[in-house]
Motif scaffolding. Structure first.
Motif, PDB file in Angstrom:
ATOM      1  N   PHE A 196      28.043  26.354  34.624  1.00  0.00           N
ATOM      2  CA  PHE A 196      28.550  25.758  33.395  1.00  0.00           C
ATOM      3  C   PHE A 196      29.254  26.798  32.527  1.00  0.00           C
ATOM      4  O   PHE A 196      28.817  27.937  32.419  1.00  0.00           O
ATOM      5  N   ASN A 197      30.334  26.365  31.889  1.00  0.00           N
ATOM      6  CA  ASN A 197      31.036  27.150  30.868  1.00  0.00           C
ATOM      7  C   ASN A 197      31.656  26.123  29.937  1.00  0.00           C
ATOM      8  O   ASN A 197      32.838  25.823  30.016  1.00  0.00           O
ATOM      9  N   CYS A 198      30.840  25.532  29.058  1.00  0.00           N
ATOM     10  CA  CYS A 198      31.312  24.410  28.240  1.00  0.00           C
ATOM     11  C   CYS A 198      30.536  24.343  26.919  1.00  0.00           C
ATOM     12  O   CYS A 198      29.575  25.068  26.717  1.00  0.00           O
ATOM     13  N   GLY A 199      30.998  23.454  26.036  1.00  0.00           N
ATOM     14  CA  GLY A 199      30.305  23.223  24.778  1.00  0.00           C
ATOM     15  C   GLY A 199      30.577  24.256  23.708  1.00  0.00           C
ATOM     16  O   GLY A 199      29.766  24.469  22.813  1.00  0.00           O
ATOM     17  N   HIS A 200      31.736  24.896  23.750  1.00  0.00           N
ATOM     18  CA  HIS A 200      32.067  25.971  22.810  1.00  0.00           C
ATOM     19  C   HIS A 200      32.484  25.471  21.430  1.00  0.00           C
ATOM     20  O   HIS A 200      32.544  26.241  20.489  1.00  0.00           O
ATOM     21  N   GLY A 201      32.808  24.188  21.306  1.00  0.00           N
ATOM     22  CA  GLY A 201      33.263  23.656  20.029  1.00  0.00           C
ATOM     23  C   GLY A 201      34.502  24.385  19.556  1.00  0.00           C
ATOM     24  O   GLY A 201      35.396  24.691  20.341  1.00  0.00           O
ATOM     25  N   ALA A 202      34.558  24.697  18.280  1.00  0.00           N
ATOM     26  CA  ALA A 202      35.721  25.359  17.695  1.00  0.00           C
ATOM     27  C   ALA A 202      35.854  26.815  18.126  1.00  0.00           C
ATOM     28  O   ALA A 202      36.861  27.451  17.862  1.00  0.00           O
ATOM     29  N   MET A 203      34.851  27.355  18.799  1.00  0.00           N
ATOM     30  CA  MET A 203      34.889  28.764  19.202  1.00  0.00           C
ATOM     31  C   MET A 203      35.446  28.971  20.611  1.00  0.00           C
ATOM     32  O   MET A 203      35.408  30.073  21.137  1.00  0.00           O
ATOM     33  N   ALA A 259      34.454  33.627  30.505  1.00  0.00           N
ATOM     34  CA  ALA A 259      35.082  33.643  31.827  1.00  0.00           C
ATOM     35  C   ALA A 259      34.605  34.847  32.628  1.00  0.00           C
ATOM     36  O   ALA A 259      34.332  34.742  33.829  1.00  0.00           O
ATOM     37  N   GLN A 260      34.457  35.993  31.978  1.00  0.00           N
ATOM     38  CA  GLN A 260      33.972  37.186  32.669  1.00  0.00           C
ATOM     39  C   GLN A 260      32.530  36.996  33.140  1.00  0.00           C
ATOM     40  O   GLN A 260      32.168  37.403  34.241  1.00  0.00           O
ATOM     41  N   ILE A 261      31.720  36.347  32.337  1.00  0.00           N
ATOM     42  CA  ILE A 261      30.329  36.096  32.724  1.00  0.00           C
ATOM     43  C   ILE A 261      30.275  35.193  33.956  1.00  0.00           C
ATOM     44  O   ILE A 261      29.532  35.464  34.906  1.00  0.00           O
ATOM     45  N   ILE A 262      31.083  34.131  33.972  1.00  0.00           N
ATOM     46  CA  ILE A 262      31.116  33.239  35.133  1.00  0.00           C
ATOM     47  C   ILE A 262      31.576  34.004  36.367  1.00  0.00           C
ATOM     48  O   ILE A 262      31.013  33.864  37.458  1.00  0.00           O
ATOM     49  N   CYS A 263      32.585  34.833  36.209  1.00  0.00           N
ATOM     50  CA  CYS A 263      33.085  35.659  37.318  1.00  0.00           C
ATOM     51  C   CYS A 263      31.975  36.578  37.831  1.00  0.00           C
ATOM     52  O   CYS A 263      31.778  36.712  39.045  1.00  0.00           O
ATOM     53  N   ALA A 277      30.155  36.466  41.564  1.00  0.00           N
ATOM     54  CA  ALA A 277      30.193  37.677  42.389  1.00  0.00           C
ATOM     55  C   ALA A 277      28.806  38.308  42.561  1.00  0.00           C
ATOM     56  O   ALA A 277      28.690  39.395  43.115  1.00  0.00           O
ATOM     57  N   ALA A 278      27.766  37.643  42.071  1.00  0.00           N
ATOM     58  CA  ALA A 278      26.384  38.135  42.170  1.00  0.00           C
ATOM     59  C   ALA A 278      26.184  39.450  41.426  1.00  0.00           C
ATOM     60  O   ALA A 278      25.363  40.275  41.810  1.00  0.00           O
ATOM     61  N   ARG A 279      26.934  39.641  40.334  1.00  0.00           N
ATOM     62  CA  ARG A 279      26.747  40.811  39.472  1.00  0.00           C
ATOM     63  C   ARG A 279      25.957  40.375  38.236  1.00  0.00           C
ATOM     64  O   ARG A 279      26.030  39.228  37.812  1.00  0.00           O
ATOM     65  N   THR A 280      25.255  41.301  37.642  1.00  0.00           N
ATOM     66  CA  THR A 280      24.537  41.019  36.400  1.00  0.00           C
ATOM     67  C   THR A 280      25.531  41.041  35.245  1.00  0.00           C
ATOM     68  O   THR A 280      26.216  42.038  35.035  1.00  0.00           O
ATOM     69  N   PRO A 281      25.636  39.934  34.484  1.00  0.00           N
ATOM     70  CA  PRO A 281      26.559  39.915  33.336  1.00  0.00           C
ATOM     71  C   PRO A 281      26.178  40.966  32.289  1.00  0.00           C
ATOM     72  O   PRO A 281      25.034  41.418  32.229  1.00  0.00           O
ATOM     73  N   ALA A 282      27.134  41.323  31.456  1.00  0.00           N
ATOM     74  CA  ALA A 282      26.916  42.338  30.420  1.00  0.00           C
ATOM     75  C   ALA A 282      25.928  41.883  29.350  1.00  0.00           C
ATOM     76  O   ALA A 282      25.357  42.711  28.651  1.00  0.00           O
ATOM     77  N   ILE A 283      25.742  40.563  29.207  1.00  0.00           N
ATOM     78  CA  ILE A 283      24.777  40.059  28.227  1.00  0.00           C
ATOM     79  C   ILE A 283      23.723  39.198  28.928  1.00  0.00           C
ATOM     80  O   ILE A 283      23.958  38.687  30.020  1.00  0.00           O
ATOM     81  N   ASP A 284      22.588  39.040  28.292  1.00  0.00           N
ATOM     82  CA  ASP A 284      21.528  38.184  28.792  1.00  0.00           C
ATOM     83  C   ASP A 284      21.922  36.736  28.500  1.00  0.00           C
ATOM     84  O   ASP A 284      22.120  36.365  27.341  1.00  0.00           O
ATOM     85  N   LEU A 312      41.668  32.255  35.624  1.00  0.00           N
ATOM     86  CA  LEU A 312      42.415  33.505  35.697  1.00  0.00           C
ATOM     87  C   LEU A 312      41.505  34.670  36.094  1.00  0.00           C
ATOM     88  O   LEU A 312      41.831  35.458  36.988  1.00  0.00           O
ATOM     89  N   LYS A 313      40.354  34.788  35.434  1.00  0.00           N
ATOM     90  CA  LYS A 313      39.419  35.871  35.762  1.00  0.00           C
ATOM     91  C   LYS A 313      38.975  35.786  37.220  1.00  0.00           C
ATOM     92  O   LYS A 313      38.880  36.797  37.917  1.00  0.00           O
ATOM     93  N   LEU A 314      38.694  34.576  37.681  1.00  0.00           N
ATOM     94  CA  LEU A 314      38.259  34.400  39.060  1.00  0.00           C
ATOM     95  C   LEU A 314      39.373  34.744  40.042  1.00  0.00           C
ATOM     96  O   LEU A 314      39.136  35.394  41.062  1.00  0.00           O
ATOM     97  N   ALA A 315      40.597  34.323  39.746  1.00  0.00           N
ATOM     98  CA  ALA A 315      41.734  34.644  40.619  1.00  0.00           C
ATOM     99  C   ALA A 315      41.985  36.147  40.654  1.00  0.00           C
ATOM    100  O   ALA A 315      42.250  36.718  41.716  1.00  0.00           O
ATOM    101  N   GLU A 316      41.883  36.792  39.499  1.00  0.00           N
ATOM    102  CA  GLU A 316      42.058  38.251  39.456  1.00  0.00           C
ATOM    103  C   GLU A 316      40.985  38.974  40.277  1.00  0.00           C
ATOM    104  O   GLU A 316      41.226  40.063  40.792  1.00  0.00           O
ATOM    105  N   ALA A 317      39.811  38.343  40.397  1.00  0.00           N
ATOM    106  CA  ALA A 317      38.731  38.929  41.181  1.00  0.00           C
ATOM    107  C   ALA A 317      38.876  38.619  42.673  1.00  0.00           C
ATOM    108  O   ALA A 317      38.036  39.015  43.471  1.00  0.00           O
TER     109      ALA A 317
END
Length: 159
Positions: free
Chosen positions: A119-126, A135-139, A143-150, A24-29
């Motif tokens: 990768f965007n996996c291994g979240h377990g119960a979270m 999803a925003q970080i992957i997006c 898009a070659a943007r720096t994510p909000a977190i390290d 969804l995030k990628l499609a919105e972008a």
């Protein structure tokens, strides 16, 4: 590497809450997104029935000490904050054990050693809790943007 204005064709593997949030995030972008799922419907694996837990006020993992006891007491109406509806339903119980997570409990998030594989996996119960932010970080990465977190703590090669 493409700039943030350049749309790409992205393949998301898995139609659970994390995969669909990412799609969804990628499609919105503005990216063209294909989602591949092994099951006949979305959210039939780890995301099925939200592990049987719907709790707007708090969140906890079934692997926490005491969680099983709370669950058992809830079956008889003797636990606060947890209610189980139709606990006898085999459809509800099939999710058990299908919440893939990493050994350290931290998801794998970010680029792989292959240029076009993230990768965007291994979240377990979270997974439900972290889906939108991851999803925003992957997006951002696509898009070659720096994510909000390290994202270094989430690297796949930390093991």
């Amino acid at each position: 590497m493409p700039n943030s204005r350049q749309a790409q064709h992205v393949v998301v593997i898995g139609a659970g809450v994390v995969g669909l949030s990412t799609a969804l995030k990628l499609a919105e972008a503005g990216h063209r997104v294909d989602v591949y799922e092994a099951a006949s419907e979305p959210a039939q694996g780890a995301s099925f029935a939200n592990a049987g837990l719907i709790s707007p006020g708090h969140c906890f993992s079934w692997s926490e000490p005491g969680a099983v006891g709370v669950f058992i007491r809830s079956l008889f109406g003797k636990a606060d904050g947890l209610g189980v509806i139709r606990w006898w339903s085999p459809r509800l119980w099939r999710w058990v054990g299908q919440r893939p997570m990493t050994l350290d409990g931290i998801p794998i998030l970010g680029r792989s050693r292959h240029a076009n594989l993230l990768f965007n996996c291994g979240h377990g119960a979270m997974g439900w809790t972290m889906a939108s932010g991851c999803a925003q970080i992957i997006c951002d990465l696509i898009a070659a943007r720096t994510p909000a977190i390290d994202c270094r703590a989430y690297r796949w090669d930390r093991f």
